[in-house]
Motif scaffolding. Structure first.
Motif, mmCIF file in Angstrom:
data_model
loop_
_atom_site.group_PDB
_atom_site.id
_atom_site.type_symbol
_atom_site.label_atom_id
_atom_site.label_comp_id
_atom_site.label_asym_id
_atom_site.label_seq_id
_atom_site.Cartn_x
_atom_site.Cartn_y
_atom_site.Cartn_z
ATOM 1 N N ILE A 1 6.116 0.284 8.235
ATOM 2 C CA ILE A 1 5.745 1.576 7.663
ATOM 3 C C ILE A 1 7.025 2.365 7.423
ATOM 4 C CG2 ILE A 1 4.510 3.751 8.057
ATOM 5 C CD1 ILE A 1 2.650 2.138 9.974
ATOM 6 N N LEU B 1 -7.256 -0.850 6.004
ATOM 7 C CA LEU B 1 -6.615 -1.759 6.969
ATOM 8 C C LEU B 1 -7.635 -2.577 7.768
ATOM 9 C CD1 LEU B 1 -3.517 0.210 8.282
ATOM 10 C CD2 LEU B 1 -3.570 -1.713 6.695
ATOM 11 N N LEU C 1 3.353 -0.659 4.269
ATOM 12 C CA LEU C 1 2.705 0.621 3.996
ATOM 13 C C LEU C 1 3.814 1.638 3.732
ATOM 14 C CD1 LEU C 1 -0.221 1.977 6.121
ATOM 15 C CD2 LEU C 1 1.484 3.480 5.150
ATOM 16 N N TYR D 1 -1.251 1.746 14.177
ATOM 17 C CA TYR D 1 -1.355 0.406 13.586
ATOM 18 C C TYR D 1 -0.315 -0.567 14.137
ATOM 19 C CZ TYR D 1 -4.106 3.252 10.439
ATOM 20 O OH TYR D 1 -5.026 4.139 9.930
ATOM 21 N N VAL E 1 -6.767 5.074 4.788
ATOM 22 C CA VAL E 1 -5.941 4.027 5.398
ATOM 23 C C VAL E 1 -6.727 3.209 6.416
ATOM 24 C CG1 VAL E 1 -3.863 3.554 6.759
ATOM 25 C CG2 VAL E 1 -3.797 5.269 4.953
ATOM 26 N N VAL F 1 0.682 5.420 0.245
ATOM 27 C CA VAL F 1 -0.226 6.441 0.758
ATOM 28 C C VAL F 1 0.290 7.822 0.374
ATOM 29 C CG1 VAL F 1 -1.248 7.454 2.843
ATOM 30 C CG2 VAL F 1 -0.834 4.986 2.732
ATOM 31 N N MET G 1 0.843 -1.198 0.000
ATOM 32 C CA MET G 1 0.000 0.000 0.000
ATOM 33 C C MET G 1 0.879 1.249 0.000
ATOM 34 S SD MET G 1 -2.566 1.491 2.966
ATOM 35 C CE MET G 1 -3.607 0.062 3.088
ATOM 36 N N VAL H 1 -2.334 -6.027 4.810
ATOM 37 C CA VAL H 1 -1.316 -5.276 4.098
ATOM 38 C C VAL H 1 0.051 -5.735 4.613
ATOM 39 C CG1 VAL H 1 -0.391 -2.954 3.716
ATOM 40 C CG2 VAL H 1 -2.853 -3.299 3.789
#
Length: 103
Positions: free
Chosen positions: A78, A46, A54, A71, A42, A7, A5, A51
């Motif tokens: 991330i 999620l 990210l 998260y 997001v 963003v 993913m 996922v």
């Protein structure tokens, strides 16, 4: 299947990068679901989708700490996309970054 993913502010500016990442994945025979979404989507994604990583566009790098806290229980790596790779739309390098984070 890797689920990657990206963003950004509106999910639009990363769409070209997604295309280049998909092409790089295809060339390397890597099965990946790569997509871009807006920062305000997001939570919704999620909740309904697993996922693997990210990646944040450089313009939303300020969200990294917030997302890591929010998260944490999902154990989703991330990170912020390298600004040079983002600017050059280097899908191969961003794909490498994502795969490295997935492990």
């Amino acid at each position: 299947m890797k689920n990657i993913m990206l963003v950004c502010v509106a999910g639009m500016s990363t769409s070209l990068l997604v295309s280049k990442m998909q092409k790089a994945a295809q060339e390397q025979n890597i099965e990946a679901d790569i997509y871009a979404i807006a920062e305000n989507e997001v939570d919704k994604i999620l909740k309904s989708k697993n996922v693997d990583v990210l990646l944040l566009g450089p313009q939303v790098r300020y969200l990294k700490g917030t997302f890591e806290s929010k998260y944490k229980e999902k154990n989703v790596p991330i990170d912020v996309i390298n600004m040079a790779d983002y600017g050059m739309m280097n899908g191969e390098n961003v794909l490498k970054q994502a795969l490295k984070l997935i492990g």
